[in-house]
Design a protein around this motif. Structure first.
Motif, PDB file in Angstrom:
ATOM      1  N   LYS A   6       0.793  -1.227   0.088  1.00 37.59           N
ATOM      2  CA  LYS A   6      -0.028   0.114  -0.040  1.00 37.59           C
ATOM      3  C   LYS A   6       0.864   1.256   0.046  1.00 37.59           C
ATOM      4  O   LYS A   6       0.101   2.247  -0.209  1.00 37.59           O
ATOM      5  CB  LYS A   6      -1.014  -0.046   1.289  1.00 37.59           C
ATOM      6  CG  LYS A   6      -1.883  -0.994   1.190  1.00 37.59           C
ATOM      7  CD  LYS A   6      -2.770  -1.000   2.470  1.00 37.59           C
ATOM      8  CE  LYS A   6      -3.786  -2.264   2.475  1.00 37.59           C
ATOM      9  NZ  LYS A   6      -4.691  -2.023   3.413  1.00 37.59           N
ATOM     10  N   LYS A   7       2.295   1.178   0.173  1.00 34.51           N
ATOM     11  CA  LYS A   7       2.917   2.338   0.313  1.00 34.51           C
ATOM     12  C   LYS A   7       3.127   2.954  -1.028  1.00 34.51           C
ATOM     13  O   LYS A   7       3.359   2.142  -2.158  1.00 34.51           O
ATOM     14  CB  LYS A   7       4.353   1.983   0.999  1.00 34.51           C
ATOM     15  CG  LYS A   7       4.204   1.694   2.372  1.00 34.51           C
ATOM     16  CD  LYS A   7       5.673   1.329   2.974  1.00 34.51           C
ATOM     17  CE  LYS A   7       6.649   2.356   3.147  1.00 34.51           C
ATOM     18  NZ  LYS A   7       8.072   2.047   3.666  1.00 34.51           N
ATOM     19  N   GLN A   8       3.044   4.209  -1.127  1.00 32.18           N
ATOM     20  CA  GLN A   8       3.147   5.065  -2.446  1.00 32.18           C
ATOM     21  C   GLN A   8       4.644   5.149  -2.588  1.00 32.18           C
ATOM     22  O   GLN A   8       5.610   5.130  -1.828  1.00 32.18           O
ATOM     23  CB  GLN A   8       3.031   6.496  -2.232  1.00 32.18           C
ATOM     24  CG  GLN A   8       1.360   6.392  -1.999  1.00 32.18           C
ATOM     25  CD  GLN A   8       0.873   7.960  -2.068  1.00 32.18           C
ATOM     26  OE1 GLN A   8       1.405   8.782  -1.558  1.00 32.18           O
ATOM     27  NE2 GLN A   8      -0.466   7.987  -2.198  1.00 32.18           N
ATOM     28  N   LYS A  43      -0.715   2.076 -10.809  1.00 33.27           N
ATOM     29  CA  LYS A  43      -1.686   3.490 -11.012  1.00 33.27           C
ATOM     30  C   LYS A  43      -0.576   4.580 -10.771  1.00 33.27           C
ATOM     31  O   LYS A  43       0.147   4.762  -9.801  1.00 33.27           O
ATOM     32  CB  LYS A  43      -2.800   3.772 -10.349  1.00 33.27           C
ATOM     33  CG  LYS A  43      -3.711   4.857 -10.623  1.00 33.27           C
ATOM     34  CD  LYS A  43      -4.892   4.935  -9.730  1.00 33.27           C
ATOM     35  CE  LYS A  43      -4.545   5.643  -8.489  1.00 33.27           C
ATOM     36  NZ  LYS A  43      -5.756   5.930  -7.579  1.00 33.27           N
ATOM     37  N   GLN A  44      -0.418   5.464 -11.792  1.00 35.22           N
ATOM     38  CA  GLN A  44       0.408   6.447 -11.590  1.00 35.22           C
ATOM     39  C   GLN A  44      -0.232   7.950 -11.713  1.00 35.22           C
ATOM     40  O   GLN A  44      -0.927   8.062 -12.774  1.00 35.22           O
ATOM     41  CB  GLN A  44       1.626   6.529 -12.804  1.00 35.22           C
ATOM     42  CG  GLN A  44       2.725   7.563 -12.516  1.00 35.22           C
ATOM     43  CD  GLN A  44       3.952   7.307 -13.361  1.00 35.22           C
ATOM     44  OE1 GLN A  44       3.837   6.634 -14.502  1.00 35.22           O
ATOM     45  NE2 GLN A  44       4.728   8.325 -13.360  1.00 35.22           N
ATOM     46  N   SER A  45      -0.086   8.513 -10.792  1.00 30.18           N
ATOM     47  CA  SER A  45      -0.873   9.839 -11.007  1.00 30.18           C
ATOM     48  C   SER A  45       0.156  11.118 -10.281  1.00 30.18           C
ATOM     49  O   SER A  45       0.723  10.645  -9.289  1.00 30.18           O
ATOM     50  CB  SER A  45      -1.961  10.016  -9.892  1.00 30.18           C
ATOM     51  OG  SER A  45      -1.787   9.761  -8.861  1.00 30.18           O
ATOM     52  N   ASP A  46       0.364  12.053 -11.131  1.00 27.34           N
ATOM     53  CA  ASP A  46       1.528  13.128 -10.917  1.00 27.34           C
ATOM     54  C   ASP A  46       2.976  12.437 -10.784  1.00 27.34           C
ATOM     55  O   ASP A  46       3.089  11.832 -11.640  1.00 27.34           O
ATOM     56  CB  ASP A  46       1.093  13.906  -9.499  1.00 27.34           C
ATOM     57  CG  ASP A  46      -0.216  14.847  -9.466  1.00 27.34           C
ATOM     58  OD1 ASP A  46      -0.410  15.216 -10.725  1.00 27.34           O
ATOM     59  OD2 ASP A  46      -0.982  14.999  -8.580  1.00 27.34           O
ATOM     60  N   ASN A  47       3.444  12.634  -9.635  1.00 30.69           N
ATOM     61  CA  ASN A  47       4.765  11.939  -9.378  1.00 30.69           C
ATOM     62  C   ASN A  47       4.759  10.744  -8.560  1.00 30.69           C
ATOM     63  O   ASN A  47       5.737  10.604  -7.589  1.00 30.69           O
ATOM     64  CB  ASN A  47       5.831  12.686  -9.228  1.00 30.69           C
ATOM     65  CG  ASN A  47       6.298  13.519 -10.340  1.00 30.69           C
ATOM     66  OD1 ASN A  47       6.094  13.229 -11.332  1.00 30.69           O
ATOM     67  ND2 ASN A  47       6.675  14.791  -9.955  1.00 30.69           N
ATOM     68  N   ILE A  48       3.515   9.891  -8.354  1.00 33.70           N
ATOM     69  CA  ILE A  48       3.337   8.897  -7.201  1.00 33.70           C
ATOM     70  C   ILE A  48       2.919   7.749  -7.979  1.00 33.70           C
ATOM     71  O   ILE A  48       1.927   7.740  -8.920  1.00 33.70           O
ATOM     72  CB  ILE A  48       2.062   9.334  -6.401  1.00 33.70           C
ATOM     73  CG1 ILE A  48       2.853  10.780  -5.478  1.00 33.70           C
ATOM     74  CG2 ILE A  48       1.790   8.342  -5.446  1.00 33.70           C
ATOM     75  CD1 ILE A  48       3.881  10.535  -4.610  1.00 33.70           C
ATOM     76  N   LEU A  49       3.543   6.572  -7.733  1.00 37.38           N
ATOM     77  CA  LEU A  49       3.185   5.495  -8.254  1.00 37.38           C
ATOM     78  C   LEU A  49       2.726   4.332  -7.222  1.00 37.38           C
ATOM     79  O   LEU A  49       2.979   4.246  -5.967  1.00 37.38           O
ATOM     80  CB  LEU A  49       4.429   4.423  -8.898  1.00 37.38           C
ATOM     81  CG  LEU A  49       4.178   3.175  -9.355  1.00 37.38           C
ATOM     82  CD1 LEU A  49       3.118   3.358 -10.703  1.00 37.38           C
ATOM     83  CD2 LEU A  49       5.568   2.630  -9.714  1.00 37.38           C
ATOM     84  N   SER A  71      12.692  -0.692  -5.842  1.00 34.97           N
ATOM     85  CA  SER A  71      14.092  -0.803  -6.304  1.00 34.97           C
ATOM     86  C   SER A  71      14.246  -0.510  -7.771  1.00 34.97           C
ATOM     87  O   SER A  71      15.507   0.365  -8.056  1.00 34.97           O
ATOM     88  CB  SER A  71      14.411  -2.334  -6.054  1.00 34.97           C
ATOM     89  OG  SER A  71      14.443  -2.497  -4.761  1.00 34.97           O
ATOM     90  N   ALA A  72      13.376  -0.686  -8.551  1.00 34.48           N
ATOM     91  CA  ALA A  72      13.734  -0.271  -9.954  1.00 34.48           C
ATOM     92  C   ALA A  72      13.859   1.326 -10.033  1.00 34.48           C
ATOM     93  O   ALA A  72      14.707   1.890 -10.861  1.00 34.48           O
ATOM     94  CB  ALA A  72      12.591  -0.665 -10.836  1.00 34.48           C
ATOM     95  N   VAL A  73      12.898   1.977  -9.540  1.00 33.89           N
ATOM     96  CA  VAL A  73      12.744   3.393  -9.576  1.00 33.89           C
ATOM     97  C   VAL A  73      14.083   3.980  -8.943  1.00 33.89           C
ATOM     98  O   VAL A  73      14.700   4.882  -9.584  1.00 33.89           O
ATOM     99  CB  VAL A  73      11.513   4.041  -9.117  1.00 33.89           C
ATOM    100  CG1 VAL A  73      11.724   5.482  -8.793  1.00 33.89           C
ATOM    101  CG2 VAL A  73      10.179   3.513  -9.735  1.00 33.89           C
ATOM    102  N   GLN A  74      14.538   3.576  -7.745  1.00 35.96           N
ATOM    103  CA  GLN A  74      15.498   4.012  -7.169  1.00 35.96           C
ATOM    104  C   GLN A  74      16.821   3.727  -7.911  1.00 35.96           C
ATOM    105  O   GLN A  74      17.796   4.449  -8.066  1.00 35.96           O
ATOM    106  CB  GLN A  74      15.817   3.593  -5.860  1.00 35.96           C
ATOM    107  CG  GLN A  74      16.986   3.889  -5.039  1.00 35.96           C
ATOM    108  CD  GLN A  74      17.223   3.473  -3.674  1.00 35.96           C
ATOM    109  OE1 GLN A  74      16.400   2.718  -3.130  1.00 35.96           O
ATOM    110  NE2 GLN A  74      18.184   3.651  -3.302  1.00 35.96           N
ATOM    111  N   GLY A  75      17.042   2.555  -8.852  1.00 31.67           N
ATOM    112  CA  GLY A  75      18.121   1.937  -9.476  1.00 31.67           C
ATOM    113  C   GLY A  75      18.248   2.982 -10.582  1.00 31.67           C
ATOM    114  O   GLY A  75      19.491   3.247 -10.974  1.00 31.67           O
ATOM    115  N   VAL A  76      17.223   3.153 -11.261  1.00 31.42           N
ATOM    116  CA  VAL A  76      17.304   3.981 -12.625  1.00 31.42           C
ATOM    117  C   VAL A  76      17.603   5.371 -12.096  1.00 31.42           C
ATOM    118  O   VAL A  76      18.292   6.227 -13.139  1.00 31.42           O
ATOM    119  CB  VAL A  76      16.401   3.676 -13.679  1.00 31.42           C
ATOM    120  CG1 VAL A  76      16.153   2.393 -13.979  1.00 31.42           C
ATOM    121  CG2 VAL A  76      14.964   4.430 -13.074  1.00 31.42           C
TER     122      VAL A  76
END
Length: 178
Positions: A6-8, A43-49, A71-76
């Motif tokens: 549930k964490k964004q 679901k992606q809205s604004d800059n939140i996934l 992990s993918a978002v932080q990695g790239v």
């Protein structure tokens, strides 16, 4: 009861995410894919996934998918690093291009081919810094290098993670021996 799913996930600038059968995450360091199991919807809205699940039976996959995506978002965007230390007389490492050479007390030097996406920097021949955009790949390469000469519990020699606490054992002579 875990609430990881549930964490964004905040998406930094320069990172683009496209959805299909898999989630493709692209950023300044590279691109990664994250599998999307059936019943887990991003679901992606604004800059939140965010991720939602259809039923409670998918709770484990919900948290797993969210963790892999984070992990993918932080990695790239920023990448991952893993540090190792080599301890022992005459133990050292050297890197030339994509081949790392280790001298770890065996009769021969050990050469390790670094996979694409993983970089190795060496300070003073005994401090290794692995960096890359794929968390799993960086951790696996670090584990493979540590497995070349795991830390010895009697002499504390070998390859260890920086900050790893080791318990030194006493030898046959006992605690009061030399």
């Amino acid at each position: 009861m875990s609430r990881v799913g549930k964490k964004q996930i905040p998406v930094p600038k320069g990172v683009t995410i496209t959805f299909g059968d898999e989630m493709l995450v692209e950023g300044p360091k590279g691109k990664l894919t994250v599998p999307l199991p059936a019943g887990i919807r991003p679901k992606q809205s604004d800059n939140i996934l965010e991720f939602t699940r259809d039923t409670d039976q998918l709770a484990a996959l919900h948290g797993l998918t969210r963790a892999l995506a984070a992990s993918a978002v932080q990695g790239v965007s920023t990448g991952f690093t893993r540090e190792l230390d080599i301890t022992g007389v005459g133990y050292r490492a050297d890197v030339k291009g994509k081949i790392a050479t280790f001298t770890l007390g065996y009769s021969h030097p050990i050469e390790v081919l670094l996979p694409p996406g993983v970089e190795l920097k060496i300070d003073k021949q005994t401090h290794l810094v692995l960096s890359g955009y794929d968390k799993q790949m960086v951790g696996q390469v670090a584990a493979n290098i540590r497995a070349l000469r795991p830390p010895d519990p009697y002499k504390n020699k070998g390859v260890r993670y920086t900050g790893e606490q080791l318990r030194k054992k006493v030898g046959k002579t006992g605690a009061g021996g030399k």
